[in-house]
Write an enzyme that holds these catalytic residues in place. Sequence first.
Site, PDB file in Angstrom:
ATOM      1  N   CYS A 131       0.827  -1.202   0.000  1.00 27.58           N
ATOM      2  CA  CYS A 131       0.000   0.000   0.000  1.00 27.58           C
ATOM      3  C   CYS A 131       0.863   1.254   0.000  1.00 27.58           C
ATOM      4  O   CYS A 131       1.302   1.719   1.054  1.00 27.58           O
ATOM      5  CB  CYS A 131      -0.917  -0.033   1.225  1.00 27.58           C
ATOM      6  SG  CYS A 131      -1.954   1.419   1.357  1.00 27.58           S
ATOM      7  N   CYS A 134      -0.415   4.122   2.030  1.00 25.76           N
ATOM      8  CA  CYS A 134      -0.279   3.983   3.488  1.00 25.76           C
ATOM      9  C   CYS A 134       1.165   4.238   3.915  1.00 25.76           C
ATOM     10  O   CYS A 134       1.424   4.865   4.929  1.00 25.76           O
ATOM     11  CB  CYS A 134      -0.609   2.576   3.974  1.00 25.76           C
ATOM     12  SG  CYS A 134      -2.042   1.842   3.254  1.00 25.76           S
ATOM     13  N   ASP A 135       2.104   3.687   3.173  1.00 21.59           N
ATOM     14  CA  ASP A 135       3.475   3.588   3.677  1.00 21.59           C
ATOM     15  C   ASP A 135       4.516   4.397   2.900  1.00 21.59           C
ATOM     16  O   ASP A 135       5.666   4.482   3.318  1.00 21.59           O
ATOM     17  CB  ASP A 135       3.914   2.106   3.677  1.00 21.59           C
ATOM     18  CG  ASP A 135       3.011   1.260   4.564  1.00 21.59           C
ATOM     19  OD1 ASP A 135       2.553   1.794   5.594  1.00 21.59           O
ATOM     20  OD2 ASP A 135       2.752   0.094   4.237  1.00 21.59           O
TER      21      ASP A 135
END
Length: 313
Positions: A131, A134-135
């Site tokens: 992701c 997300c990261d």
Amino acid sequence: METVIIIGSGPAGLTAAVYAARANLNPLVLAGGLYGGQLMLTTEVENYPGFPDGIMGPDMMMKFREQAERFGARIENVDATSVDFTKKPFVVRTDDTEYRAKTVIVATGASARWLDIPGEEKFRGRGVSTCATCDGAFFREKHIVVVGGGDSAMEEALFLTRFGTKVTVIHRRDHLRASKIMAARAEAHEKIDFIWNTVVEEVLGDTVMHGLVLRNVVDGSTRALDADALFIAIGHTPNTAIFDGQLDLDENGYIVSPDGVSTNIDGVFVAGDVNDLRYKQAITAAGAGCKAAMDVEKYLEALDFAVEEAFAP
Ligand code: NAP
């Protein structure tokens, strides 16, 4: 006896819950231990109509949930572990409860696929991710690798250029599967380079990831590549394991539905990514959830009518 059980709590499941609750069907949502679906793993959602300034994925799912609860949907953060659709009422089991239901809406979504290589699990969250949204921000000024040749991989690679000094896309063939426009955008980007005909065989590191072992699939040679992050974007697997043998699945494991709502079992409906290899959008999943709840309502009306007919003097 439940009137309708909705399995899943992404945009499809929770939209079905809003509509079913407003139709006085008193839905029970088995939301899963990790409720909210894939949007819980994203940052900003900019393409959902009604949010002109964008909204964070988890915030959006909390709003979906609040809206469903406002109309009386009961939402349990538990996983459905097995089902029996061979008889009516249908049976849906969790670890500690067995529910019976007149109708079921399956909205279990899909999950990102992993490479299944040594080091991948060890460095998950310490360099390895599925992701980017997300990261990605953890890898500012770093060398980032993306695996995959589809639209997801291009999208992730382009997004990651915001953070990395360089983004390397590794693809197992010599041309991309991605749409022309996405491929062209990635190929033209000065921070993105490509390694073709190559697979990642191992993730290397100590406490965090430091590099990868690559294998050229044409000549079989292997080499190490220094890198700080590996984003895997090789598609998704529908979450249908518990329906295998109960519902018709296609060769990729997606639930077969002629119209994106009905299944091979009368009274069992489907909505969202679990049946959608093509669009996979929050808005299309929400639309499918709405349709499924409306079809449940129609199905139940016909059922009640049939029962009344049967008992008519
Ligand atoms: P996809 O189109 O199935 O692409 C998956 C890619 O991963 C392929 O290039 C595939 O290689 C590669 N791959 C699969 N398994 C692999 C493995 N074990 N090791 C190495 N590589 C592997 O999946 P997707 O990119 O997630 O896209 C899915 C659908 O969503 C598509 O219809 C896409 O157009 C759509 N989508 C659209 C957008 C957009 O328009 N903005 C964004 C994301 C997704 P091969 O090419 O060799 O098979």
